[in-house]
Design a protein around this motif. Structure first.
Motif, mmCIF file in Angstrom:
data_model
loop_
_atom_site.group_PDB
_atom_site.id
_atom_site.type_symbol
_atom_site.label_atom_id
_atom_site.label_comp_id
_atom_site.label_asym_id
_atom_site.label_seq_id
_atom_site.Cartn_x
_atom_site.Cartn_y
_atom_site.Cartn_z
ATOM 1 N N VAL A 26 0.795 -1.162 0.025
ATOM 2 C CA VAL A 26 0.018 -0.037 0.058
ATOM 3 C C VAL A 26 0.956 1.276 -0.089
ATOM 4 C CG1 VAL A 26 -1.823 1.549 1.443
ATOM 5 C CG2 VAL A 26 -1.991 -1.359 1.064
ATOM 6 N N SER A 27 1.891 1.176 0.838
ATOM 7 C CA SER A 27 2.790 2.509 0.907
ATOM 8 C C SER A 27 3.532 2.602 -0.292
ATOM 9 C CB SER A 27 3.752 2.057 1.966
ATOM 10 O OG SER A 27 3.096 2.051 3.401
ATOM 11 N N ALA A 28 3.533 1.630 -0.928
ATOM 12 C CA ALA A 28 4.644 1.826 -2.416
ATOM 13 C C ALA A 28 3.623 2.087 -3.485
ATOM 14 C CB ALA A 28 5.070 0.567 -2.603
ATOM 15 N N GLY A 29 2.357 2.314 -3.172
ATOM 16 C CA GLY A 29 1.418 2.609 -4.217
ATOM 17 C C GLY A 29 0.775 1.497 -5.008
ATOM 18 N N GLY A 30 0.961 0.323 -4.643
ATOM 19 C CA GLY A 30 0.391 -0.767 -5.248
ATOM 20 C C GLY A 30 -1.069 -0.791 -5.569
ATOM 21 N N ASP A 31 -1.328 -1.214 -6.689
ATOM 22 C CA ASP A 31 -2.843 -1.460 -7.064
ATOM 23 C C ASP A 31 -3.522 -2.236 -5.925
ATOM 24 O OD1 ASP A 31 -5.251 -1.469 -8.059
ATOM 25 O OD2 ASP A 31 -4.787 -1.771 -10.292
ATOM 26 N N CYS A 32 -4.473 -1.812 -5.187
ATOM 27 C CA CYS A 32 -5.254 -2.545 -4.343
ATOM 28 C C CYS A 32 -6.666 -2.797 -4.717
ATOM 29 C CB CYS A 32 -5.131 -2.032 -2.941
ATOM 30 S SG CYS A 32 -3.471 -2.097 -2.103
#
Length: 322
Positions: A26-32
């Motif tokens: 989430v912190s790395a901007g991953g697609d959730c």
């Protein structure tokens, strides 16, 4: 700084309730929101769906925290998508409850509708009751049809639940159970089961179940024939049956669509039954079918007296739309 996980690693982190890996993603901007993730059976789910299923099937504090983390970061459309998927059939009730407990917006829309509209339109009283109890707004309009859940709803109990909410006095599905009708159904199904038992004395039955209003049954002998049929060939599923994979066998045994027999109701004989199942239970949200199944279980020794049954014989219902 951690980098976003690929789809396989993301799915694994959800399945293992790896909070640190999810937080890093989430912190790395991953697609959730968008990726379709495969579970252990190679079935595809969106992240919120997979996390919800894991939190229900393998409950733990970590699994709940992972789901809460994903819900908090998900836009309303993603929350709505998952909640609508879990509001389409009654068997998904535990998933809908888990997702709502994690903080999902009960009024989130996806595709122009809310979960309440889907549950009402699919005649799912227990889901409708859950959503209303969680604050679902009955005045919201479907963006395409410009109708409310009350206008889209089907089924007498669903309509009654929505009307009770509109009056500000939400009732339970059990409030609309006709007890006299339940006793009559118990009588007619008991007679039908007795007739069926008399006609099938050579087989051992491991289950009976209601599916879309029909009472179906399967025997060990019938299951053996079904297994032989599905184990033929070279497909991956056939090889699982050939290897007697426990999960595959369990799934096939429970596949009511493959069951061999259908039991018809008979003529009521006036038998005296135990009727404790008609009493209200704490937080009772049972619908008529639930009550009928409970009555059959309560009177199992009498109702199934003539039927040869296995040690693990069970009576259940399958909440398919009908």
């Amino acid at each position: 700084m951690m980098s976003a996980l690929d789809k396989q690693a993301f799915a694994q982190a959800i399945a293992c309730a790896d909070i640190d890996a999810i937080r890093g993603h989430v912190s790395a901007g991953g697609d959730c929101e968008n990726p379709t993730l495969a579970d252990s059976n190679n079935r595809g789910w969106k992240p919120l769906e997979l996390a919800t299923r894991c939190a229900v099937h393998i409950p733990s504090k970590a699994a709940s925290q992972v789901l809460q983390m994903l819900v908090a970061g998900a836009p309303d459309c993603a929350q709505g998508y998952a909640l609508i998927r879990f509001s389409s059939e009654e068997h998904a009730l535990p998933f809908a409850r888990e997702l709502l407990d994690a903080g999902a917006n009960v009024n989130a829309k996806e595709g122009g509708q809310t979960a309440l509209m889907r549950a009402a339109g699919n005649n799912c009283p227990k889901l409708v009751h859950l959503l209303l109890a969680q604050g679902a707004d009955i005045s919201m309009l479907h963006e395409k049809y410009r109708e409310t859940a009350l206008q889209l709803g089907s089924g007498a109990i669903v309509q009654s639940l929505l009307e009770s909410a509109a009056r500000g006095q939400l009732k339970s599905p059990f409030d609309f159970v006709d007890q006299k009708a339940m006793i009559q159904e118990l009588q007619t199904w008991s007679a039908g089961i007795a007739q069926f038992a008399a006609e099938h004395t050579a087989e051992t039955f491991y289950a009976v179940g209601f599916d879309a209003g029909r009472l179906k049954a399967n025997s060990e002998e019938a299951f053996a024939k079904t297994l032989e049929k599905y184990a033929g060939g070279d497909s991956s599923s056939a090889k699982r049956y050939q290897a007697r994979d426990p999960e595959a066998l369990k799934s096939l045994r429970n596949s009511v669509g493959d069951w061999a027999y259908r039991i018809e109701p008979g003529e009521a004989a006036g038998t005296e039954f135990e009727l404790q199942a008609l009493q209200r239970q704490p937080h009772d949200n049972r619908v008529p079918l639930d009550v009928l199944v409970d009555l059959l279980r309560e009177n199992e020794d009498l109702v199934f007296l003539g039927l040869k049954t296995s040690a693990d014989f069970r009576i259940q219902s399958y909440d398919h739309i009908h």
